[in-house]
Write an enzyme that holds these catalytic residues in place. Sequence first.
Site, PDB file in Angstrom:
ATOM      1  N   TYR A  60       0.814  -1.209   0.000  1.00  0.00           N
ATOM      2  CA  TYR A  60       0.000   0.000   0.000  1.00  0.00           C
ATOM      3  C   TYR A  60       0.846   1.255   0.000  1.00  0.00           C
ATOM      4  O   TYR A  60       2.066   1.194   0.164  1.00  0.00           O
ATOM      5  CB  TYR A  60      -0.940  -0.009   1.203  1.00  0.00           C
ATOM      6  CG  TYR A  60      -0.262   0.285   2.530  1.00  0.00           C
ATOM      7  CD1 TYR A  60       0.548  -0.659   3.148  1.00  0.00           C
ATOM      8  CD2 TYR A  60      -0.410   1.522   3.152  1.00  0.00           C
ATOM      9  CE1 TYR A  60       1.181  -0.390   4.352  1.00  0.00           C
ATOM     10  CE2 TYR A  60       0.216   1.802   4.364  1.00  0.00           C
ATOM     11  CZ  TYR A  60       1.016   0.841   4.952  1.00  0.00           C
ATOM     12  OH  TYR A  60       1.646   1.129   6.138  1.00  0.00           O
ATOM     13  N   LYS A  67       6.439  -2.081   1.812  1.00  0.00           N
ATOM     14  CA  LYS A  67       5.284  -1.471   2.486  1.00  0.00           C
ATOM     15  C   LYS A  67       4.109  -2.440   2.424  1.00  0.00           C
ATOM     16  O   LYS A  67       3.120  -2.233   1.706  1.00  0.00           O
ATOM     17  CB  LYS A  67       4.952  -0.102   1.867  1.00  0.00           C
ATOM     18  CG  LYS A  67       4.269   0.839   2.853  1.00  0.00           C
ATOM     19  CD  LYS A  67       4.331   2.262   2.391  1.00  0.00           C
ATOM     20  CE  LYS A  67       3.382   3.184   3.114  1.00  0.00           C
ATOM     21  NZ  LYS A  67       3.468   3.160   4.575  1.00  0.00           N
ATOM     22  N   GLU A 121      12.946   2.012  13.828  1.00  0.00           N
ATOM     23  CA  GLU A 121      12.033   3.073  13.392  1.00  0.00           C
ATOM     24  C   GLU A 121      10.780   3.056  14.258  1.00  0.00           C
ATOM     25  O   GLU A 121      10.599   2.164  15.085  1.00  0.00           O
ATOM     26  CB  GLU A 121      11.662   2.885  11.910  1.00  0.00           C
ATOM     27  CG  GLU A 121      10.910   1.592  11.637  1.00  0.00           C
ATOM     28  CD  GLU A 121      10.486   1.431  10.179  1.00  0.00           C
ATOM     29  OE1 GLU A 121      10.477   2.414   9.424  1.00  0.00           O
ATOM     30  OE2 GLU A 121      10.151   0.285   9.810  1.00  0.00           O
ATOM     31  N   LEU A 150      11.377   1.027   6.766  1.00  0.00           N
ATOM     32  CA  LEU A 150      10.765   1.523   5.541  1.00  0.00           C
ATOM     33  C   LEU A 150      11.496   2.808   5.131  1.00  0.00           C
ATOM     34  O   LEU A 150      11.718   3.684   5.969  1.00  0.00           O
ATOM     35  CB  LEU A 150       9.278   1.824   5.758  1.00  0.00           C
ATOM     36  CG  LEU A 150       8.577   2.286   4.476  1.00  0.00           C
ATOM     37  CD1 LEU A 150       8.335   1.100   3.544  1.00  0.00           C
ATOM     38  CD2 LEU A 150       7.272   2.986   4.782  1.00  0.00           C
TER      39      LEU A 150
HETATM   40  N1  PMP Z   1       8.153   3.567   8.741  1.00  0.00           N
HETATM   41  C1  PMP Z   1       6.969   2.934   8.831  1.00  0.00           C
HETATM   42  C2  PMP Z   1       6.912   1.594   9.445  1.00  0.00           C
HETATM   43  C3  PMP Z   1       5.800   3.552   8.336  1.00  0.00           C
HETATM   44  O1  PMP Z   1       4.620   2.925   8.399  1.00  0.00           O
HETATM   45  C4  PMP Z   1       5.879   4.864   7.795  1.00  0.00           C
HETATM   46  C5  PMP Z   1       4.640   5.555   7.331  1.00  0.00           C
HETATM   47  N2  PMP Z   1       4.273   5.156   6.057  1.00  0.00           N
HETATM   48  C6  PMP Z   1       7.144   5.475   7.725  1.00  0.00           C
HETATM   49  C7  PMP Z   1       8.262   4.802   8.207  1.00  0.00           C
HETATM   50  C8  PMP Z   1       7.304   6.845   7.111  1.00  0.00           C
HETATM   51  O2  PMP Z   1       7.181   6.776   5.721  1.00  0.00           O
HETATM   52  P1  PMP Z   1       6.622   8.000   4.874  1.00  0.00           P
HETATM   53  O3  PMP Z   1       7.487   9.175   5.221  1.00  0.00           O
HETATM   54  O4  PMP Z   1       6.789   7.581   3.459  1.00  0.00           O
HETATM   55  O5  PMP Z   1       5.209   8.200   5.280  1.00  0.00           O
END
Ligand code: PMP
Length: 284
Positions: free
Chosen positions: A32, A146, A178, A202
């Site tokens: 997603y 993701k 994270e 991620l």
């Molecule tokens: N890490 C995880 C596990 C996440 O779910 C998200 C949110 N999508 C992020 C990091 C941050 O990613 P982004 O800046 O692309 O929203």
Amino acid sequence: MKFAILNGTIIDRSEAKVDVEDRGYQFGDGVYEVIRVYNGKMFTPEEHMERFVKSSNSIGISLPITTEHITQLLEELIDKNNLQLGTIYMQITRGVAARNHAFPTEETVPSLVAYTKEVGRPAESLKIGVKTILTEDIRWLRCDIKSLNLLGNLLAKQKAAEAGAFEAIQHRGQDVTEGSSSNIYIVKNGTVVTHQSNNLILKGITKDVILDLCLKNNIPVEERTFTLDELALADEVFMSSTTAEVMPIIEIDGKKVRAGLPGPVTINLQELFVKEIEKQCGNL
Ligand code: PMP
């Protein structure tokens, strides 16, 4: 009436339904994206689309329509739903097939779904910062995908929610990875430190924007693993995500960071980030 995208067509939101044997529903067999919309315009859409393709390819799902076509449909959806400030949620699954762990036959068509949601900017939290807790990272070893499978993240976020905190900072032993839905940063002696983008986190789109802003504004950055001790001794701590932007962290497990006040590097990055949004999407 609100609309949604289902397999390449924009339809009435209430009619966007999938089969009980959709593999996303049964196995979380899909990926997603969440894209931010400011002033009716998507922020960093190409980057999100690129990550969507990368995530889906990494589990062997090919998009049934081109990314250009998807982007065009998303723009149409924003218009039809009259979305000014919010998010687009988009997911693709391996499609509908009789339940069996192994992948279904090649002819199975992936299910692509997208819809919009009105979401304001978290103005108050951005100003005063948020509380967090620490929790062991119990997730799998492909956190760079993701994936719809978010149980590890959900359990971590629930632990935070039960503690009255905004986010759970995950760690594998001594190493900070994270947040449950965000990337985590420390600032030490003016240098921004955040986990390198590998299989354990991620690669946040917001993270990429922030690192680029650091580079352009001579803010030193180290992309490397940092420890719980470094986190405890940091001058500043912050997190980032599509919806939370650059969010100051002012408490970890009940202990104040910087006496509970957002730090100067974090505030500077917040301002630079807002300028970047305004450059792409117009004044906030
Ligand atoms: N890490 C995880 C596990 C996440 O779910 C998200 C949110 N999508 C992020 C990091 C941050 O990613 P982004 O800046 O692309 O929203």
